[in-house]
Each structure stands twice: as C-alpha cells, then as structure tokens.
Scaffold this motif. Structure first.
Motif, mmCIF file in Angstrom:
data_model
loop_
_atom_site.group_PDB
_atom_site.id
_atom_site.type_symbol
_atom_site.label_atom_id
_atom_site.label_comp_id
_atom_site.label_asym_id
_atom_site.label_seq_id
_atom_site.Cartn_x
_atom_site.Cartn_y
_atom_site.Cartn_z
ATOM 1 N N UNK A 131 -40.317 -38.730 -26.137
ATOM 2 C CA UNK A 131 -40.754 -37.510 -26.819
ATOM 3 C C UNK A 131 -42.164 -37.615 -27.380
ATOM 4 N N UNK A 132 -42.713 -38.825 -27.422
ATOM 5 C CA UNK A 132 -44.056 -38.994 -27.972
ATOM 6 C C UNK A 132 -45.086 -38.281 -27.109
ATOM 7 N N UNK A 133 -46.114 -37.738 -27.767
ATOM 8 C CA UNK A 133 -47.237 -37.106 -27.072
ATOM 9 C C UNK A 133 -48.471 -37.942 -27.375
ATOM 10 N N UNK A 134 -49.100 -38.465 -26.336
ATOM 11 C CA UNK A 134 -50.276 -39.308 -26.509
ATOM 12 C C UNK A 134 -51.447 -38.671 -25.776
ATOM 13 N N UNK A 142 -43.032 -35.688 -32.413
ATOM 14 C CA UNK A 142 -42.401 -34.456 -32.902
ATOM 15 C C UNK A 142 -41.113 -34.709 -33.675
ATOM 16 N N UNK A 143 -40.294 -35.665 -33.249
ATOM 17 C CA UNK A 143 -38.990 -35.892 -33.878
ATOM 18 C C UNK A 143 -39.139 -36.478 -35.283
ATOM 19 N N UNK A 144 -40.269 -37.129 -35.570
ATOM 20 C CA UNK A 144 -40.481 -37.752 -36.869
ATOM 21 C C UNK A 144 -41.497 -36.999 -37.719
ATOM 22 N N UNK A 145 -41.994 -35.873 -37.200
ATOM 23 C CA UNK A 145 -43.031 -35.101 -37.897
ATOM 24 C C UNK A 145 -44.186 -36.031 -38.271
ATOM 25 N N UNK A 146 -44.665 -36.780 -37.264
ATOM 26 C CA UNK A 146 -45.692 -37.794 -37.524
ATOM 27 C C UNK A 146 -46.869 -37.616 -36.587
ATOM 28 N N UNK A 147 -48.065 -37.752 -37.144
ATOM 29 C CA UNK A 147 -49.301 -37.725 -36.357
ATOM 30 C C UNK A 147 -50.116 -38.946 -36.746
ATOM 31 N N UNK A 148 -50.571 -39.682 -35.747
ATOM 32 C CA UNK A 148 -51.441 -40.829 -36.007
ATOM 33 C C UNK A 148 -52.692 -40.710 -35.138
ATOM 34 N N UNK A 155 -51.711 -36.511 -42.463
ATOM 35 C CA UNK A 155 -50.753 -35.622 -43.116
ATOM 36 C C UNK A 155 -51.078 -34.168 -42.802
ATOM 37 N N UNK A 156 -50.121 -33.467 -42.211
ATOM 38 C CA UNK A 156 -50.285 -32.065 -41.854
ATOM 39 C C UNK A 156 -49.191 -31.230 -42.500
ATOM 40 N N UNK A 157 -49.493 -29.972 -42.757
ATOM 41 C CA UNK A 157 -48.450 -29.044 -43.181
ATOM 42 C C UNK A 157 -47.557 -28.734 -41.986
ATOM 43 N N UNK A 158 -46.426 -28.094 -42.240
ATOM 44 C CA UNK A 158 -45.502 -27.788 -41.154
ATOM 45 C C UNK A 158 -46.152 -26.888 -40.107
ATOM 46 N N UNK A 159 -46.871 -25.856 -40.551
ATOM 47 C CA UNK A 159 -47.527 -24.946 -39.604
ATOM 48 C C UNK A 159 -48.609 -25.673 -38.804
ATOM 49 N N UNK A 160 -49.399 -26.501 -39.467
ATOM 50 C CA UNK A 160 -50.434 -27.269 -38.766
ATOM 51 C C UNK A 160 -49.810 -28.200 -37.739
ATOM 52 N N UNK A 161 -48.689 -28.827 -38.128
ATOM 53 C CA UNK A 161 -48.028 -29.747 -37.207
ATOM 54 C C UNK A 161 -47.484 -29.014 -35.988
ATOM 55 N N UNK A 162 -46.837 -27.870 -36.212
ATOM 56 C CA UNK A 162 -46.298 -27.100 -35.090
ATOM 57 C C UNK A 162 -47.416 -26.607 -34.167
ATOM 58 N N UNK A 163 -48.535 -26.212 -34.757
ATOM 59 C CA UNK A 163 -49.670 -25.754 -33.959
ATOM 60 C C UNK A 163 -50.212 -26.893 -33.096
ATOM 61 N N UNK A 204 -58.743 -29.046 -37.606
ATOM 62 C CA UNK A 204 -59.940 -29.767 -37.155
ATOM 63 C C UNK A 204 -60.466 -30.699 -38.250
ATOM 64 N N UNK A 205 -60.479 -30.196 -39.476
ATOM 65 C CA UNK A 205 -60.991 -31.003 -40.587
ATOM 66 C C UNK A 205 -60.154 -32.261 -40.770
ATOM 67 N N UNK A 206 -58.835 -32.117 -40.721
ATOM 68 C CA UNK A 206 -57.964 -33.270 -40.932
ATOM 69 C C UNK A 206 -58.060 -34.278 -39.787
ATOM 70 N N UNK A 207 -58.341 -33.783 -38.579
ATOM 71 C CA UNK A 207 -58.461 -34.677 -37.424
ATOM 72 C C UNK A 207 -59.892 -35.171 -37.230
ATOM 73 N N UNK A 208 -60.802 -34.722 -38.091
ATOM 74 C CA UNK A 208 -62.165 -35.237 -38.088
ATOM 75 C C UNK A 208 -62.897 -35.026 -36.783
#
Length: 228
Positions: A131-134, A142-148, A155-163, A204-208
């Motif tokens: 399920x990981x997206x690289x 997606x299953x862990x609500x995690x972005x690295x 750290x993203x809000x729910x809407x930012x993460x879904x987007x 964009x700001x959070x992902x630099x």
C-alpha cells in the motif's frame, strides 16, 4: 525536555505517572485506549517515548507496540499487571524496550524512562508495504496516515493528507479544482475553489522544495503531481 505518550485505560494511573513526568519538565500526551494511542502517536512526530498498558480497549498494548515499531524506533515501555514470563516475552517480541509490572514504584519507573530517553531512538528497518506510495524521496503510507520526506516525518492535516494521496496515486494526472473540492469536501460543501488553492499552498509549504518542484499548477484547470 521530552514529549511522552502515556496510554492506559485507568485515568488514575495516567494522572499519577503524568503528574510525575510533568514535574520533571516533560510534556505528556494521554490516551485512554489503544486506538487513541496510535492516533496520537502518528499525529505527533516529536514523541520521544511511549508508555503503554497492555490490556487496553480497542487495540491492546502489544498491537500498538507492533504498529509503532513498523515505522519508529522510539523507546517503548509496556506496563501490565501480568507478570508471567509468557507476557513479558510477548512484550519484547512486539518490540518493547522494557516491561514494568503493576504495582510499580514511580521512582523506579521514572528512572527507567530517563535511561531510555538518554539512549534515544534506535534505527528501524523500514518495511515496505504494497500500500505504500513512493515517489522519489517521498514516502506515503495511507494505512498509517504517515508521510515521510527524505526519512523525516511530515505532519499534515486530514484534508492535506487525502489531497496528497490523491495526487500521488495518479502521478501526471491533472485534477481540476472542482473535482478536488467535490471529492475531498463533498457535494454538500458550499465553499469555493479558493479552499483548494489554500490547501495546495500549505501542502507545498510543508513539503518544502520537493513540494514546489513536484506539485504543479495547471493554469485555468487545477493541479497535478509530476511523474518521477
């Protein structure tokens, strides 16, 4: 000082330990069940230690420990009234660093916490799930609500993460503002497309630099993420 997660379904236990840690200058987050513990952990990337009761509602401490260990090497202490060898072995096999049985001495517990905090997080071999997206240096779980990004948690809000998930699942595809608004906010939402623009800007700001380079504006239409 450190941010520490305490997960126990007994409020008195959480208060006793929490008050003791706060006197030492630590920040404390409290969870009353395993599901809430996981939610708090993945929403707070700066947690430096987790103290988990084993017999918790919804998700037990062993499972919480295992899920944290999939992505993090933060020190974990399991707390339980169960003192049999089997339970302790299960705890260490789940990835715990220490095991404390109830009743316990607060002085001894805080000393163990201090020792583990000085040791810090240990490296964890990252497990790749189907399920990981690289996308290059970006990892989305997606299953862990995690972005690295480059290994660092974002750290993203729910809407930012879904987007971001929507963009990353279809790299190269252009999503109109109207489509994003409908999919993420629902047809009953009465806001306008500027809501989408503001969320993309924050993303964009959070992902630099990565976000500025890879999240593209298609003028007059919407947005897309570049194919790596």
């Amino acid at each position: 000082m450190s941010k520490i997660l305490i997960a126990d379904d007994e409020q008195l236990i959480r208060k006793l330990i929490g008050d003791c840690l706060k006197k030492d200058g630590h920040t404390v987050l409290e969870a009353e069940n395993g599901a809430q513990a996981l939610e708090l952990f993945f929403e707070n990337s700066d947690i430096e230690l987790a103290l988990l009761d084993i017999m918790m509602p919804e998700v037990d401490g062993w499972e919480v420990c295992r899920r944290i260990r999939e992505t993090s090497g933060v020190p974990i202490i399991l707390v339980s009234a169960r003192s049999q060898d089997f339970d302790q072995i299960m705890g260490f096999e789940s990835g715990a660093d220490d095991y404390v049985t109830k009743p316990f001495s607060l002085a001894v517990l805080t000393r163990r916490i201090d020792t583990l905090l000085k040791r810090g997080a240990s490296p964890v071999e990252k497990k790749v799930s189907p399920d990981d997206i690289i996308l290059g240096e970006l990892l989305v779980r997606p299953y862990a609500h995690e972005v690295r990004l480059k290994g660092e948690r974002i750290n993203l809000t729910l809407k930012e993460f879904k987007m971001l998930c929507k963009f990353c699942r279809s790299p190269g595809r252009v999503f109109s503002r109207e489509k994003l608004l409908d999919d993420l906010w629902g047809p009953e939402y009465y806001g306008d497309t500027r809501t989408v623009d503001s969320h993309v800007a924050r993303l964009r700001t959070k992902l630099g630099e990565w976000g500025n380079e890879n999240i593209k504006t298609i003028y007059g239409t919407g947005y897309k993420i570049e194919k790596p």
